[in-house]
Design an enzyme around this catalytic site. Structure first.
Site, PDB file in Angstrom:
ATOM      1  N   ASP A  12     -13.169  -1.684   2.035  1.00 53.43           N
ATOM      2  CA  ASP A  12     -12.087  -1.976   1.090  1.00 53.43           C
ATOM      3  C   ASP A  12     -12.338  -3.280   0.355  1.00 53.43           C
ATOM      4  O   ASP A  12     -12.190  -3.359  -0.871  1.00 53.43           O
ATOM      5  CB  ASP A  12     -10.748  -2.060   1.842  1.00 53.43           C
ATOM      6  CG  ASP A  12     -10.185  -0.695   2.213  1.00 53.43           C
ATOM      7  OD1 ASP A  12     -10.669   0.316   1.664  1.00 53.43           O
ATOM      8  OD2 ASP A  12      -9.259  -0.652   3.036  1.00 53.43           O
ATOM      9  N   GLU A  41     -16.953   3.463  -0.963  1.00 50.99           N
ATOM     10  CA  GLU A  41     -17.992   4.299  -0.347  1.00 50.99           C
ATOM     11  C   GLU A  41     -19.370   3.656  -0.475  1.00 50.99           C
ATOM     12  O   GLU A  41     -20.193   3.740   0.450  1.00 50.99           O
ATOM     13  CB  GLU A  41     -17.983   5.702  -0.952  1.00 50.99           C
ATOM     14  CG  GLU A  41     -16.675   6.460  -0.792  1.00 50.99           C
ATOM     15  CD  GLU A  41     -16.170   6.536   0.634  1.00 50.99           C
ATOM     16  OE1 GLU A  41     -16.982   6.397   1.574  1.00 50.99           O
ATOM     17  OE2 GLU A  41     -14.959   6.715   0.825  1.00 50.99           O
TER      18      GLU A  41
END
Length: 679
Positions: A580, A516
């Site tokens: 990611d 995030e």
């Protein structure tokens, strides 16, 4: 209108109305269960199969689901907790309950009243159908469009409050493309046979729903063709999913006068007045071509076509809450897209719809029972730890100039961290929930939320807003708020386990947090500054270097095959793939820092801390999915399939190769020439 959230995972909510009982697979009891491995495959050949092959073989998709993995396992556990709360709230004689708990009980009970739903049949939507039948001209048609919007049925287009992308302290009105019922524009326009078959099935589905409303076979077939014609016309000017990822192209702020010039046939002043906001002066239009098409289509399409379209949208929105005839037909068609074989039990459907409807009332009860202040503090400590590591990494980036580093560091320092649940809950005192038809309560909630949304327009941004409910197993970054948000629902095993070693928690929740954080610096988030404004803060040369790196990631994922000849869309999934890779890199560095400070523990199950870090990452993306659901996701989901979320980013990490002894040329080691080095 919700902000664009850069979420960790898509929550795919294809309709699954209820009858058959389905039990969830129990959560695993150990942080990393060796039984989940497949040691017949080398970690350097296919790490996802090595790490998850045992689990994949032992956990087929349950009949009532389209996908099964760590997210759905934990989600089902959370749903069980919500059901406990709702059953208690619905118990008779609960005189000690708060007003919100009483509303929860009545809302859930009305949803559970299957006998009442059978008796009512289509009666709850008869008033709307009667109004539509009485439409005699375009102005009456537009008035009904406004009425349906106010009741949570966004026909033709989407409309609501949104944060001004270039003035992040203010809220303006926004209009976006919409009006479709199938998952994406390609389902109407792609000539491939698999799409043509879905269109044929959809046409039959629409006709059957019209028959349930009392139409003859001939009438229903003709009306279904009218609906398809309208929705196909709306699909043609709609932007693709990739085009919708460009925030500058979607920013077309204008005055109410300019909107009237853009689409002069539609009476916008009456539409806004119908929403209770006749004073709206500034609007952002996501897709100007789409809105011009809507304007011309309203003039050119016959009124009977529009009336059929509105009747369909009313019936489609209400179907899961009506009698079993509607529920079953709704499930029959949705299962062709999801691959689900059975319906979820009614109580699970009702728990889900209550969570999304009375979100804060149920969320407040959930965190009071299932989320401790200690858990919130531990999560916040991990967030701050990773932010510190990310800060240090920014200072050492060789490809970024000092000028841009100052801007990036300032943005990181300005992150708002939201953990667990909102600091301020919604006030439901003006919402009336009463026994009777469940759809009436749903409409009451939608109208409450609509009024709340309309009140936001023209006001300063409320930075206490949350985009997810507390029990949700997910997380997100909101670029306009420059915030990272972690609901209570995800801060449990296998993502975060107080009993696990640091390697497992950094590979799980640590990588989620890093994911995030990295969204603030992915190809979309990097276009917003520290205050959440859409503004370029990069030097030209740094931006070019960044785009070269992101281009390598897009090309990498374009090469991955999912079904038959269907590939991952590297441009659609770029932001998530970057997050990611960045999240893993940041969290791995944080683990190494922790090991240096605390000392290296002994091997656990024969694995080093570094190996357990990557195994923990793999287990949160373990997944089985139906082919039907996978096809929908490839077209619509900005996240890559689970297998490639495991293998894709770590194949770019020398740290992974070192941990498992992989050599150049192994499938899990990408050559240096195509290996991106970004965050």
């Amino acid at each position: 209108m919700r902000p664009v959230l850069r979420a960790l995972a898509l929550i795919l909510a294809l309709a699954t109305p209820a009858a058959a009982q389905t039990s969830a697979v129990p959560m695993q009891s150990t942080p990393l269960d060796p039984a989940n491995l497949d040691r017949s495959v080398s970690a350097c050949t296919d790490f996802n199969q090595f790490a998850n092959g045992g689990w994949i073989a032992a956990h087929p998709v349950p009949p009532a689901f389209s996908v099964w993995g760590s997210f759905t396992e934990l989600g089902e556990n959370n749903q069980s907790n919500l059901l406990t709360i709702l059953r208690d709230a619905a118990a008779k004689g609960n005189s000690q309950a708060s007003e919100d708990m009483r509303k929860l009980g009545v809302y859930y009970s009305s949803c559970m009243d299957s006998a009442g739903a059978e008796r009512a049949g289509a009666q709850p939507i008869i008033p709307a159908l009667t109004r539509i039948a009485g439409i005699r001209n375009r102005r009456q048609l537009e008035a009904e469009v406004a009425r349906l919007h106010s009741q949570g049925v966004p026909v033709l287009f989407g409309f609501g409050a949104q944060q001004d992308a270039k003035n992040s302290t203010s809220v303006i009105a926004g209009i976006r493309q919409g009006g479709l019922s199938l998952p994406d524009r390609d389902y109407y326009l792609n000539p491939d046979k698999r799409y043509a078959d879905i269109r044929a099935n959809y046409t039959d589905h629409v006709a059957k729903m019209f028959q349930l409303l009392g139409e003859s076979a001939g009438e229903s077939g003709a009306d279904a063709q009218r609906v398809i014609a309208i929705e196909t016309a709306l699909a043609k000017p709609a932007k693709t999913r990739v085009q919708l990822r460009d925030p500058n192209a979607n920013y077309n702020k204008m005055t109410a006068k300019e909107l009237a010039q853009l689409a002069p046939g539609f009476d916008w002043s009456k539409f806004f007045a119908g929403e209770g906001r006749g004073d709206i002066a500034t609007i952002n239009v996501q897709n100007t071509v789409f809105l011009r098409t809507v304007d011309s289509l309203l003039a050119s399409a016959p009124l009977d076509d529009w009336k059929a379209y509105l009747r369909w949208k009313v019936a489609d929105a209400a179907a899961p809450s009506l009698s079993s005839a509607f529920v079953n037909e709704d499930f029959r068609f949705s299962s062709t897209l999801s691959g689900t074989k059975e319906m979820l039990p009614r109580e699970k459907r009702c728990a889900r719809v209550t969570d999304s409807g009375l979100r804060d009332a149920l969320g407040q009860a959930y965190v009071a029972q299932y989320f401790t202040p200690t858990a919130k503090q531990r999560a916040l400590e991990m967030v701050r730890n990773l932010e510190s590591v990310f800060h240090d990494r920014l200072q050492t980036l060789g490809w970024m100039s000092d000028t841009t580093k100052v801007q990036a560091t300032g943005k990181l320092a300005a992150f708002a961290n939201k953990i667990g649940y909102p600091d301020k809950w919604r006030d439901y005192s003006t919402l009336t929930i009463k026994p009777g038809h469940f759809l009436n309560n749903q409409i009451a909630v939608r109208e409450y939320e609509r009024r709340r949304d309309m009140r936001r327009i023209g006001q300063p941004v409320d930075r206490n807003e949350w985009g997810m409910t507390p029990p949700t197993v997910n997380a997100y970054y909101n670029p306009s708020m420059n915030e990272i948000v972690f609901p209570a629902g995800i801060m449990q095993p296998p993502f975060f386990d107080p009993k696990a070693d640091d390697a497992v928690n950094y590979g799980g929740m640590g990588a989620v947090i890093g994911h995030e954080m990295t969204h603030g610096f992915d190809d979309q988030g990097s276009q917003f500054d520290a205050q959440g404004n859409l503004r370029n803060w990069w030097s030209a040369s740094d931006l070019e270097k960044f785009k070269r790196g992101t281009g390598l990631v897009a090309s990498q994922f374009d090469s991955y095959t999912v079904l038959d000849s269907v590939h991952v869309n590297g441009k659609l999934t770029l932001g998530e793939n970057l997050a990611d890779l960045g999240g893993l890199s940041i969290s791995y560095a944080a683990l190494e820092k922790a090991l240096a400070e605390k000392g290296r523990p002994a091997l656990i199950d024969g694995f080093t801390p570094e190996q357990r870090f990557f195994l923990a990452w793999a287990q949160i993306w373990r997944q089985n999915i139906t082919p039907e659901a996978q096809r929908v996701r490839i077209n619509t989901d900005p996240h890559s399939p689970g297998r490639w979320r495991v293998n894709g980013p770590i194949s770019n990490m020398p740290q992974f190769a070192a941990a498992f002894g992989c050599k150049p040329g192994d499938p899990m080691v990408r050559p240096d020439a195509v290996r991106p080095v970004i965050w």
